[in-house]
Enzyme design. Structure first.
Site, PDB file in Angstrom:
ATOM      1  N   PHE A  63       0.843  -1.203   0.000  1.00 22.21           N
ATOM      2  CA  PHE A  63       0.000   0.000   0.000  1.00 22.21           C
ATOM      3  C   PHE A  63       0.873   1.245   0.000  1.00 22.21           C
ATOM      4  CE2 PHE A  63      -2.169   3.520   2.028  1.00 22.21           C
ATOM      5  CZ  PHE A  63      -3.318   3.591   1.253  1.00 22.21           C
ATOM      6  N   LYS A  65       4.280   1.765  -0.704  1.00 26.29           N
ATOM      7  CA  LYS A  65       5.521   1.166  -1.207  1.00 26.29           C
ATOM      8  C   LYS A  65       6.729   2.059  -0.971  1.00 26.29           C
ATOM      9  CE  LYS A  65       3.695  -1.782  -4.935  1.00 26.29           C
ATOM     10  NZ  LYS A  65       4.425  -3.052  -5.012  1.00 26.29           N
ATOM     11  N   ASN A 110      -3.075  -8.008  -8.859  1.00 23.93           N
ATOM     12  CA  ASN A 110      -2.060  -7.016  -9.240  1.00 23.93           C
ATOM     13  C   ASN A 110      -0.874  -7.702  -9.887  1.00 23.93           C
ATOM     14  OD1 ASN A 110       0.698  -6.544  -7.708  1.00 23.93           O
ATOM     15  ND2 ASN A 110      -0.683  -7.425  -6.174  1.00 23.93           N
ATOM     16  N   ARG A 111      -0.320  -6.981 -10.854  1.00 21.18           N
ATOM     17  CA  ARG A 111       0.966  -7.394 -11.433  1.00 21.18           C
ATOM     18  C   ARG A 111       1.841  -6.148 -11.537  1.00 21.18           C
ATOM     19  NH1 ARG A 111      -2.541  -8.545 -15.969  1.00 21.18           N
ATOM     20  NH2 ARG A 111      -2.475  -6.880 -17.554  1.00 21.18           N
ATOM     21  N   GLY A 113       4.708  -5.453 -10.186  1.00 19.20           N
ATOM     22  CA  GLY A 113       6.103  -5.783 -10.519  1.00 19.20           C
ATOM     23  C   GLY A 113       7.109  -4.879  -9.827  1.00 19.20           C
ATOM     24  N   PHE A 114       6.899  -4.644  -8.525  1.00 17.92           N
ATOM     25  CA  PHE A 114       7.867  -3.866  -7.720  1.00 17.92           C
ATOM     26  C   PHE A 114       8.129  -2.488  -8.331  1.00 17.92           C
ATOM     27  CE2 PHE A 114      10.343  -7.672  -5.629  1.00 17.92           C
ATOM     28  CZ  PHE A 114       9.248  -7.934  -4.839  1.00 17.92           C
ATOM     29  N   ASN A 139       9.863  -3.714   3.967  1.00 21.43           N
ATOM     30  CA  ASN A 139       9.836  -4.893   3.112  1.00 21.43           C
ATOM     31  C   ASN A 139      10.762  -4.638   1.927  1.00 21.43           C
ATOM     32  OD1 ASN A 139       8.845  -6.437   0.769  1.00 21.43           O
ATOM     33  ND2 ASN A 139       7.186  -7.110   2.102  1.00 21.43           N
ATOM     34  N   SER A 173       6.814 -12.382  -4.245  1.00 23.90           N
ATOM     35  CA  SER A 173       6.007 -11.685  -5.241  1.00 23.90           C
ATOM     36  C   SER A 173       5.971 -12.502  -6.522  1.00 23.90           C
ATOM     37  CB  SER A 173       6.591 -10.305  -5.568  1.00 23.90           C
ATOM     38  OG  SER A 173       5.971  -9.821  -6.750  1.00 23.90           O
ATOM     39  N   ASN A 175       5.299 -11.340  -9.373  1.00 27.28           N
ATOM     40  CA  ASN A 175       5.376 -10.439 -10.523  1.00 27.28           C
ATOM     41  C   ASN A 175       6.784 -10.057 -10.950  1.00 27.28           C
ATOM     42  OD1 ASN A 175       2.482 -10.299 -10.723  1.00 27.28           O
ATOM     43  ND2 ASN A 175       2.549  -9.052  -8.874  1.00 27.28           N
ATOM     44  N   THR A 176       7.797 -10.617 -10.311  1.00 32.43           N
ATOM     45  CA  THR A 176       9.181 -10.459 -10.768  1.00 32.43           C
ATOM     46  C   THR A 176       9.644 -11.848 -11.188  1.00 32.43           C
ATOM     47  OG1 THR A 176       9.622  -8.586  -9.306  1.00 32.43           O
ATOM     48  CG2 THR A 176      11.532  -9.820 -10.080  1.00 32.43           C
ATOM     49  N   LYS A 214       8.817 -13.420   4.028  1.00 34.48           N
ATOM     50  CA  LYS A 214       7.432 -13.447   3.519  1.00 34.48           C
ATOM     51  C   LYS A 214       7.315 -14.468   2.402  1.00 34.48           C
ATOM     52  CE  LYS A 214       3.628 -10.544   1.937  1.00 34.48           C
ATOM     53  NZ  LYS A 214       3.136  -9.155   1.838  1.00 34.48           N
ATOM     54  N   ASN A 243       1.919 -13.988   0.781  1.00 29.45           N
ATOM     55  CA  ASN A 243       1.759 -13.040  -0.311  1.00 29.45           C
ATOM     56  C   ASN A 243       0.489 -13.372  -1.140  1.00 29.45           C
ATOM     57  OD1 ASN A 243       2.527 -10.974  -2.205  1.00 29.45           O
ATOM     58  ND2 ASN A 243       4.633 -11.283  -1.532  1.00 29.45           N
ATOM     59  N   THR A 244       0.371 -12.755  -2.291  1.00 24.63           N
ATOM     60  CA  THR A 244      -0.779 -13.040  -3.166  1.00 24.63           C
ATOM     61  C   THR A 244      -0.598 -14.423  -3.823  1.00 24.63           C
ATOM     62  OG1 THR A 244       0.377 -11.948  -4.985  1.00 24.63           O
ATOM     63  CG2 THR A 244      -1.135 -10.593  -3.688  1.00 24.63           C
ATOM     64  N   GLY A 266      -7.289 -10.603  -1.320  1.00 21.73           N
ATOM     65  CA  GLY A 266      -8.649 -10.320  -0.883  1.00 21.73           C
ATOM     66  C   GLY A 266      -9.407 -11.583  -0.509  1.00 21.73           C
TER      67      GLY A 266
HETATM   68  C1  LIG Z   1      -1.895  -3.746  -5.014  1.00 19.72           C
HETATM   69  C2  LIG Z   1      -1.071  -4.661  -4.158  1.00 19.72           C
HETATM   70  C3  LIG Z   1       0.305  -4.478  -4.092  1.00 19.72           C
HETATM   71  C4  LIG Z   1       1.075  -5.321  -3.299  1.00 19.72           C
HETATM   72  N1  LIG Z   1       2.420  -5.108  -3.230  1.00 19.72           N
HETATM   73  C5  LIG Z   1       3.169  -5.871  -2.385  1.00 19.72           C
HETATM   74  C6  LIG Z   1       4.550  -5.631  -2.230  1.00 19.72           C
HETATM   75  O1  LIG Z   1       5.119  -4.714  -2.825  1.00 19.72           O
HETATM   76  N2  LIG Z   1       5.254  -6.449  -1.411  1.00 19.72           N
HETATM   77  C7  LIG Z   1       4.663  -7.468  -0.712  1.00 19.72           C
HETATM   78  O2  LIG Z   1       5.343  -8.166   0.039  1.00 19.72           O
HETATM   79  N3  LIG Z   1       3.348  -7.703  -0.829  1.00 19.72           N
HETATM   80  C8  LIG Z   1       2.596  -6.930  -1.632  1.00 19.72           C
HETATM   81  N4  LIG Z   1       1.260  -7.161  -1.734  1.00 19.72           N
HETATM   82  C9  LIG Z   1       0.662  -8.302  -1.002  1.00 19.72           C
HETATM   83  C10 LIG Z   1       0.028  -7.887   0.314  1.00 19.72           C
HETATM   84  O3  LIG Z   1       1.004  -7.386   1.213  1.00 19.72           O
HETATM   85  C11 LIG Z   1      -0.666  -9.091   0.965  1.00 19.72           C
HETATM   86  O4  LIG Z   1       0.314 -10.072   1.251  1.00 19.72           O
HETATM   87  C12 LIG Z   1      -1.734  -9.693   0.062  1.00 19.72           C
HETATM   88  O5  LIG Z   1      -2.425  -8.689  -0.642  1.00 19.72           O
HETATM   89  C13 LIG Z   1      -2.760 -10.492   0.853  1.00 19.72           C
HETATM   90  O6  LIG Z   1      -3.443  -9.678   1.771  1.00 19.72           O
HETATM   91  P1  LIG Z   1      -4.894  -9.040   1.489  1.00 19.72           P
HETATM   92  O7  LIG Z   1      -5.777 -10.161   1.001  1.00 19.72           O
HETATM   93  O8  LIG Z   1      -5.342  -8.465   2.810  1.00 19.72           O
HETATM   94  O9  LIG Z   1      -4.707  -7.996   0.458  1.00 19.72           O
HETATM   95  C14 LIG Z   1       0.458  -6.349  -2.538  1.00 19.72           C
HETATM   96  C15 LIG Z   1      -0.917  -6.508  -2.617  1.00 19.72           C
HETATM   97  C16 LIG Z   1      -1.694  -5.687  -3.402  1.00 19.72           C
HETATM   98  C17 LIG Z   1      -3.186  -5.895  -3.449  1.00 19.72           C
END
Ligand SMILES: Cc1cc2nc3c(=O)[nH]c(=O)nc-3n(C[C@H](O)[C@H](O)[C@H](O)COP(=O)(O)O)c2cc1C
Length: 364
Positions: A63, A65, A110-111, A113-114, A139, A173, A175-176, A214, A243-244, A266
């Site tokens: 959120f 970053k 999301n993608r 990609g850092f 992070n 992640s 996306n990398t 993570k 993570n996602t 989500g």
């Molecule tokens: C838009 C978006 C960007 C994210 N960027 C990162 C990130 O940069 N680094 C990371 O470790 N996790 C990132 N996450 C993952 C979240 O930290 C979290 O692990 C994941 O969304 C699951 O939680 P939630 O269901 O409450 O969103 C991102 C998630 C979202 C939705």
């Protein structure tokens, strides 16, 4: 501020492109910082990784970053904020569009990609707020084109430990390309050895900085065996699960958006992430604590995370659909649960259902 947000800003944000809505939210938090919510009930206070959290509900990474609004987020009632992922050098991330809402499912893909403004800019911001207090986790990740991934993590630990309450090594992640291979046994062992070594080197000047790992919710159970074993043997201070996901549960309603490449978060992530949390908890055997994240969109969902083994929780996507009131709802649910159990401590909840969760059929 919370009411303003709920009544005026949220419907507007929901109508915007998701990435524009996010940028506007950061801008609002930056230029109209919220008034602090009332101090937390003392029963919500908890000590984890040697840090004293005023409450166990954190803002997940992704959120904020670039550490633009950590203090505004703390004032909204979060017990801690994880900024990042930050990469050593600035990088743009993937082309837009790269962020999608699954409105019918309460999910996000999301993608990104850092996308990161890079270490130098973020360090400057964090140094400017040093001394303000509040638990800020940092992070860290590697640049997409780096010739030395592990070296990127090592240098980030060295640079950020002095301004971090804790550092998260993000190897999950999706996306990398290739990043998640760092979760494989030999690579992870080498990474954690060097990262923990870097932390030891800077402890004298930076003080003790917990290092967390993570992980992805998409690991197989035998991969999880390895990851937990290595995290234990390398004396990692904790794990964030997780993570996602790159999986797409079959019952997603917004099937057109579900076809987008990227990590799903989500509500649809809740069953898998909570199962992996419980699986991690039974393997860790209390050696270090876990942060539970993935799909929390209600007080009940947060309680399920603690019972599955989380000592702390984090959320992101739930805020998109439920708004900022979700933070207070989770804290109220925790206090109600503690009162019901006649308990004074969140720690009493942690892992109480872990064994039962691991005995359930595998989530779809
Ligand atoms: C838009 C978006 C960007 C994210 N960027 C990162 C990130 O940069 N680094 C990371 O470790 N996790 C990132 N996450 C993952 C979240 O930290 C979290 O692990 C994941 O969304 C699951 O939680 P939630 O269901 O409450 O969103 C991102 C998630 C979202 C939705």
């Amino acid at each position: 501020m919370i009411r303003f947000f709920e009544q005026l800003a949220r419907p507007l944000l929901g109508a915007l492109d998701p990435e524009d809505a996010h940028a506007l939210t950061i801008k609002m938090l930056k230029h109209a910082p919220p008034l602090a919510v009332a101090p937390d009930d003392r029963r919500l206070a908890t000590r984890v990784f040697g840090l004293n959290f005023p409450n166990p509900v954190g803002m997940a990474a992704g959120f904020d970053k670039n550490a633009e609004v950590p203090d505004a987020l703390l004032r909204l009632g979060f017990g801690f904020v994880e900024v990042g992922t930050i990469t050593p050098l600035p990088q743009a991330g993937n082309p837009r569009p790269r962020l999608f809402r699954l409105n019918a499912d309460g999910g996000v893909i999301n993608r990104l990609g850092f996308n990161s403004q890079g270490a130098q800019m973020v360090l400057r911001r964090l140094a400017a707020r040093a001394g303000r207090g509040g638990i800020i986790g940092i992070n860290v990740g590697a640049n997409k084109d780096t010739p030395d991934r592990v070296g990127d993590y090592v240098r980030m630990i060295e640079r950020f430990a002095p301004v971090a309450s804790y550092v998260t090594v993000n190897v999950s992640s999706p996306n990398t390309p290739g990043l998640r291979n760092l979760q494989q046994a030999a690579a992870l062992d080498d990474l954690l050895a060097r990262v923990i070594d870097a932390r030891e080197r800077v402890t004298q000047t930076a003080g003790p900085t917990p290092v967390l790992l993570k992980i992805a919710p998409d690991l197989s159970l035998s991969e999880l065996d390895d990851v937990v074993g290595i995290a234990r043997s390398r004396r990692t201070d904790g794990m964030i699960v997780g993570n996602t996901t790159v999986a797409r549960p079959p019952d997603l309603r917004d099937s057109a958006t579900a076809a987008q490449a990227g990590g799903l978060s989500g509500r649809p992530l809740m069953p898998l992430a909570t199962r992996m949390l419980a699986e991690a908890y039974v393997r860790v055997e209390g050696v270090f604590p876990l942060i539970g994240v993935g799909g929390i969109d209600s007080g009940a969902a947060a309680l399920a995370k603690f019972r599955a083994g989380a000592s702390l929780v984090q959320l992101y996507s739930g805020l998109v659909f439920r708004g900022l009131g979700l933070i207070g709802e989770i804290k109220a649910a925790l206090i109600a649960e503690l009162s019901r159990r006649r308990s004074e401590k969140i720690a009493a909840l942690v892992g109480s259902d872990a064994a039962a969760v691991t005995a359930e059929p595998w989530p779809k």
